[in-house]
Design a protein around this motif. Structure first.
Motif, mmCIF file in Angstrom:
data_model
loop_
_atom_site.group_PDB
_atom_site.id
_atom_site.type_symbol
_atom_site.label_atom_id
_atom_site.label_comp_id
_atom_site.label_asym_id
_atom_site.label_seq_id
_atom_site.Cartn_x
_atom_site.Cartn_y
_atom_site.Cartn_z
ATOM 1 N N LYS A 133 0.837 -1.194 0.000
ATOM 2 C CA LYS A 133 0.000 0.000 0.000
ATOM 3 C C LYS A 133 0.874 1.246 0.000
ATOM 4 O O LYS A 133 1.842 1.333 0.765
ATOM 5 C CB LYS A 133 -0.903 0.007 1.239
ATOM 6 N N PRO A 134 0.583 2.243 -0.896
ATOM 7 C CA PRO A 134 1.389 3.469 -0.922
ATOM 8 C C PRO A 134 1.399 4.159 0.435
ATOM 9 O O PRO A 134 0.408 4.132 1.167
ATOM 10 C CB PRO A 134 0.671 4.324 -1.970
ATOM 11 N N ALA A 135 2.537 4.779 0.754
ATOM 12 C CA ALA A 135 2.652 5.500 2.022
ATOM 13 C C ALA A 135 1.647 6.642 2.065
ATOM 14 O O ALA A 135 1.417 7.324 1.066
ATOM 15 C CB ALA A 135 4.073 6.039 2.180
ATOM 16 N N LYS A 136 1.044 6.817 3.233
ATOM 17 C CA LYS A 136 0.060 7.887 3.375
ATOM 18 C C LYS A 136 0.741 9.238 3.468
ATOM 19 O O LYS A 136 1.729 9.413 4.195
ATOM 20 C CB LYS A 136 -0.797 7.654 4.616
ATOM 21 N N ILE A 137 0.228 10.203 2.700
ATOM 22 C CA ILE A 137 0.770 11.565 2.708
ATOM 23 C C ILE A 137 0.071 12.372 3.795
ATOM 24 O O ILE A 137 -1.145 12.312 3.939
ATOM 25 C CB ILE A 137 0.595 12.220 1.320
ATOM 26 N N LYS A 138 0.855 13.141 4.547
ATOM 27 C CA LYS A 138 0.311 13.839 5.703
ATOM 28 C C LYS A 138 -0.030 15.295 5.437
ATOM 29 O O LYS A 138 -0.856 15.876 6.133
ATOM 30 C CB LYS A 138 1.312 13.769 6.869
ATOM 31 N N ASN A 139 0.612 15.914 4.444
ATOM 32 C CA ASN A 139 0.351 17.332 4.220
ATOM 33 C C ASN A 139 0.583 17.705 2.755
ATOM 34 O O ASN A 139 1.076 16.906 1.953
ATOM 35 C CB ASN A 139 1.211 18.199 5.146
ATOM 36 N N ILE A 140 0.227 18.934 2.435
ATOM 37 C CA ILE A 140 0.317 19.418 1.053
ATOM 38 C C ILE A 140 1.773 19.471 0.584
ATOM 39 O O ILE A 140 2.066 19.186 -0.585
ATOM 40 C CB ILE A 140 -0.357 20.804 0.939
ATOM 41 N N ALA A 151 -3.396 12.231 -4.726
ATOM 42 C CA ALA A 151 -3.976 12.427 -3.397
ATOM 43 C C ALA A 151 -4.833 11.232 -3.007
ATOM 44 O O ALA A 151 -4.758 10.731 -1.869
ATOM 45 C CB ALA A 151 -4.793 13.716 -3.369
ATOM 46 N N ARG A 152 -5.646 10.764 -3.935
ATOM 47 C CA ARG A 152 -6.490 9.600 -3.647
ATOM 48 C C ARG A 152 -5.642 8.361 -3.387
ATOM 49 O O ARG A 152 -5.893 7.598 -2.450
ATOM 50 C CB ARG A 152 -7.454 9.352 -4.811
ATOM 51 N N GLU A 153 -4.621 8.173 -4.214
ATOM 52 C CA GLU A 153 -3.768 6.992 -4.106
ATOM 53 C C GLU A 153 -3.069 6.926 -2.758
ATOM 54 O O GLU A 153 -2.904 5.847 -2.172
ATOM 55 C CB GLU A 153 -2.746 6.999 -5.237
ATOM 56 N N HIS A 154 -2.669 8.094 -2.253
ATOM 57 C CA HIS A 154 -1.901 8.130 -1.005
ATOM 58 C C HIS A 154 -2.773 8.515 0.204
ATOM 59 O O HIS A 154 -2.250 8.854 1.267
ATOM 60 C CB HIS A 154 -0.724 9.097 -1.141
ATOM 61 N N GLY A 155 -4.107 8.478 0.019
ATOM 62 C CA GLY A 155 -5.013 8.687 1.153
ATOM 63 C C GLY A 155 -4.942 10.067 1.757
ATOM 64 O O GLY A 155 -5.131 10.235 2.969
ATOM 65 N N PHE A 156 -4.657 11.083 0.911
ATOM 66 C CA PHE A 156 -4.518 12.439 1.450
ATOM 67 C C PHE A 156 -5.828 13.199 1.336
ATOM 68 O O PHE A 156 -6.441 13.268 0.276
ATOM 69 C CB PHE A 156 -3.426 13.210 0.705
ATOM 70 N N ARG A 157 -6.246 13.762 2.462
ATOM 71 C CA ARG A 157 -7.399 14.655 2.480
ATOM 72 C C ARG A 157 -6.943 15.992 3.040
ATOM 73 O O ARG A 157 -6.365 16.043 4.120
ATOM 74 C CB ARG A 157 -8.516 14.081 3.355
ATOM 75 N N PRO A 158 -7.216 17.083 2.314
ATOM 76 C CA PRO A 158 -6.752 18.388 2.783
ATOM 77 C C PRO A 158 -7.351 18.762 4.128
ATOM 78 O O PRO A 158 -8.480 18.383 4.433
ATOM 79 C CB PRO A 158 -7.205 19.360 1.681
ATOM 80 N N ASN A 159 -6.585 19.447 4.905
ATOM 81 C CA ASN A 159 -7.028 19.898 6.222
ATOM 82 C C ASN A 159 -8.105 20.969 6.062
ATOM 83 O O ASN A 159 -7.848 22.065 5.605
ATOM 84 C CB ASN A 159 -5.827 20.467 6.993
ATOM 85 N N GLN A 160 -9.351 20.590 6.456
ATOM 86 C CA GLN A 160 -10.463 21.518 6.256
ATOM 87 C C GLN A 160 -10.318 22.768 7.126
ATOM 88 O O GLN A 160 -10.696 23.858 6.719
ATOM 89 C CB GLN A 160 -11.780 20.805 6.576
ATOM 90 N N MET A 161 -9.805 22.591 8.325
ATOM 91 C CA MET A 161 -9.656 23.759 9.182
ATOM 92 C C MET A 161 -8.681 24.753 8.569
ATOM 93 O O MET A 161 -8.921 25.966 8.576
ATOM 94 C CB MET A 161 -9.172 23.336 10.574
ATOM 95 N N ALA A 162 -7.568 24.268 8.015
ATOM 96 C CA ALA A 162 -6.608 25.176 7.382
ATOM 97 C C ALA A 162 -7.233 25.885 6.194
ATOM 98 O O ALA A 162 -7.034 27.085 5.979
ATOM 99 C CB ALA A 162 -5.378 24.385 6.940
#
Length: 339
Positions: A6-13, A49-60
């Motif tokens: 599984k691709p590594a999960k991305i934590k930020n933009i 983004a989808r591949e690495h499970g990244f969802r943008p920080n809504q609060m930011a």
């Protein structure tokens, strides 16, 4: 995914930008689907983004846009402090509001407020948590709402309209509705009327005034006002006391809400008093429950669904910096079995 890994999960933009070989600004714009980034690049970044499970920080994102995405729905209970959010009228209107606002991407924050001072609404709208606010009912807080409306524009109220007011209200012509209800009883031959409702709020006061106008135009007719709580845990006791005071002296009762009318009909039935043969009863609201009781309730309809749409549209205009006038809906008499 290669070899089942599984691709590594991305934590930020920033991490996604390094992987895509573009700037963080480009990633932010691509995830927002902005046309400033060409279609091919947008789709590539979104796929990564989808591949690495990244969802943008809504609060930011909300901090950058200065929007929270949250609309406050406030129920002030200044004159009726024991009334509950579970009141069928509140829940019906809130449901329609939720349908309207969540479809446009907003979250809702519901507050039941018992005012302890004149700044309760200031604290809500100045909290920084909301993009705008909807207030369900004016209670005895019209002066507070009017003051806040002078400086806070994304504010819409369900309630009565007064000529010259600043606040943007959506609601039915309550005086006209009161006239319709009383006139229906008069047309059936009733001449000794009672009004059950708490007139400390402007909406109920207008309904009583309308009923009084209809009765005044009918020679020999009378109308007596009996204050009646809207809170469910006190309503039955007070209506029972009202009926004790009335005895056999009335042949028609104008109720300020469907819930008051339903409770009144139940208590009349328990006393062996037939509705509408001995006493005719009208309600106000035309809640779904009004057709599910026996006898079915004659009532005054205020189109709650249309009112919710009008409130949501007025708020959208005000959030966009545009003006939105008040909306006064026309009431409709719905004749059923109770009158």
């Amino acid at each position: 995914m290669e070899n089942g890994v599984k691709p590594a999960k991305i934590k930020n933009i920033a991490e996604l930008a390094r992987l895509a070989g573009v700037s963080a600004g480009t990633v932010s714009r691509a995830l927002a689907d902005m046309s400033l980034v060409n279609k091919e690049t947008r789709e590539r970044i979104q796929a990564l983004a989808r591949e690495h499970g990244f969802r943008p920080n809504q609060m930011a994102r909300r901090l950058r846009t200065q929007r929270t995405g949250v609309i406050g729905v406030v129920i002030p209970l200044g004159h009726e402090r024991r009334q509950h959010i579970s009141d069928p009228f509140f829940m019906t209107l809130f449901g329609y509001l939720a349908d309207e606002l969540t479809e446009s991407g907003h979250d809702l924050m519901l507050s039941r407020v018992i005012p302890g001072d004149d700044e309760w609404l200031d604290r809500i709208v100045d909290s920084g948590m909301l993009d705008g606010a909807l207030v369900i009912g004016q209670s005895d807080q019209s002066a507070v709402i009017e003051r806040v409306a002078q400086y806070y524009k994304p504010l819409v109220i369900w309630g009565s309209h007064r000529e010259g007011q600043v606040q943007c209200t959506v609601g039915v012509d309550n005086a006209a509705g009161g006239r319709l209800a009383a006139q229906r009883l008069l047309d059936r031959g009733a001449r000794r009327l009672a009004f059950f409702g708490d007139t400390n709020g402007p909406e109920i006061a207008d309904r009583l005034a309308g009923a009084q106008q209809a009765v005044a135009a009918m020679p020999g007719a009378t109308l007596h006002d009996f204050p009646t709580h809207l809170a469910s845990d006190e309503m039955a006791t007070q209506i029972s006391a009202n009926l004790d005071d009335i005895g056999d002296s009335v042949d028609g009762i104008v109720c300020a809400s469907d819930i008051i009318a339903m409770t009144t009909i139940r208590l009349l039935h328990e006393r062996g008093i037939s509705v509408p043969d001995r006493v005719a009863v009208t309600g106000f609201d035309d809640l779904p429950l009004s057709q599910r009781m026996v006898p079915q309730l004659t009532t005054v309809r205020q189109d709650i669904a249309a009112g919710a749409r009008a409130m949501a549209e007025a708020l959208r205009l005000r959030l966009a910096g545009k003006d939105a006038p008040s909306t006064v809906m026309t009431p409709e008499l719905i004749i059923r079995e109770s009158a």
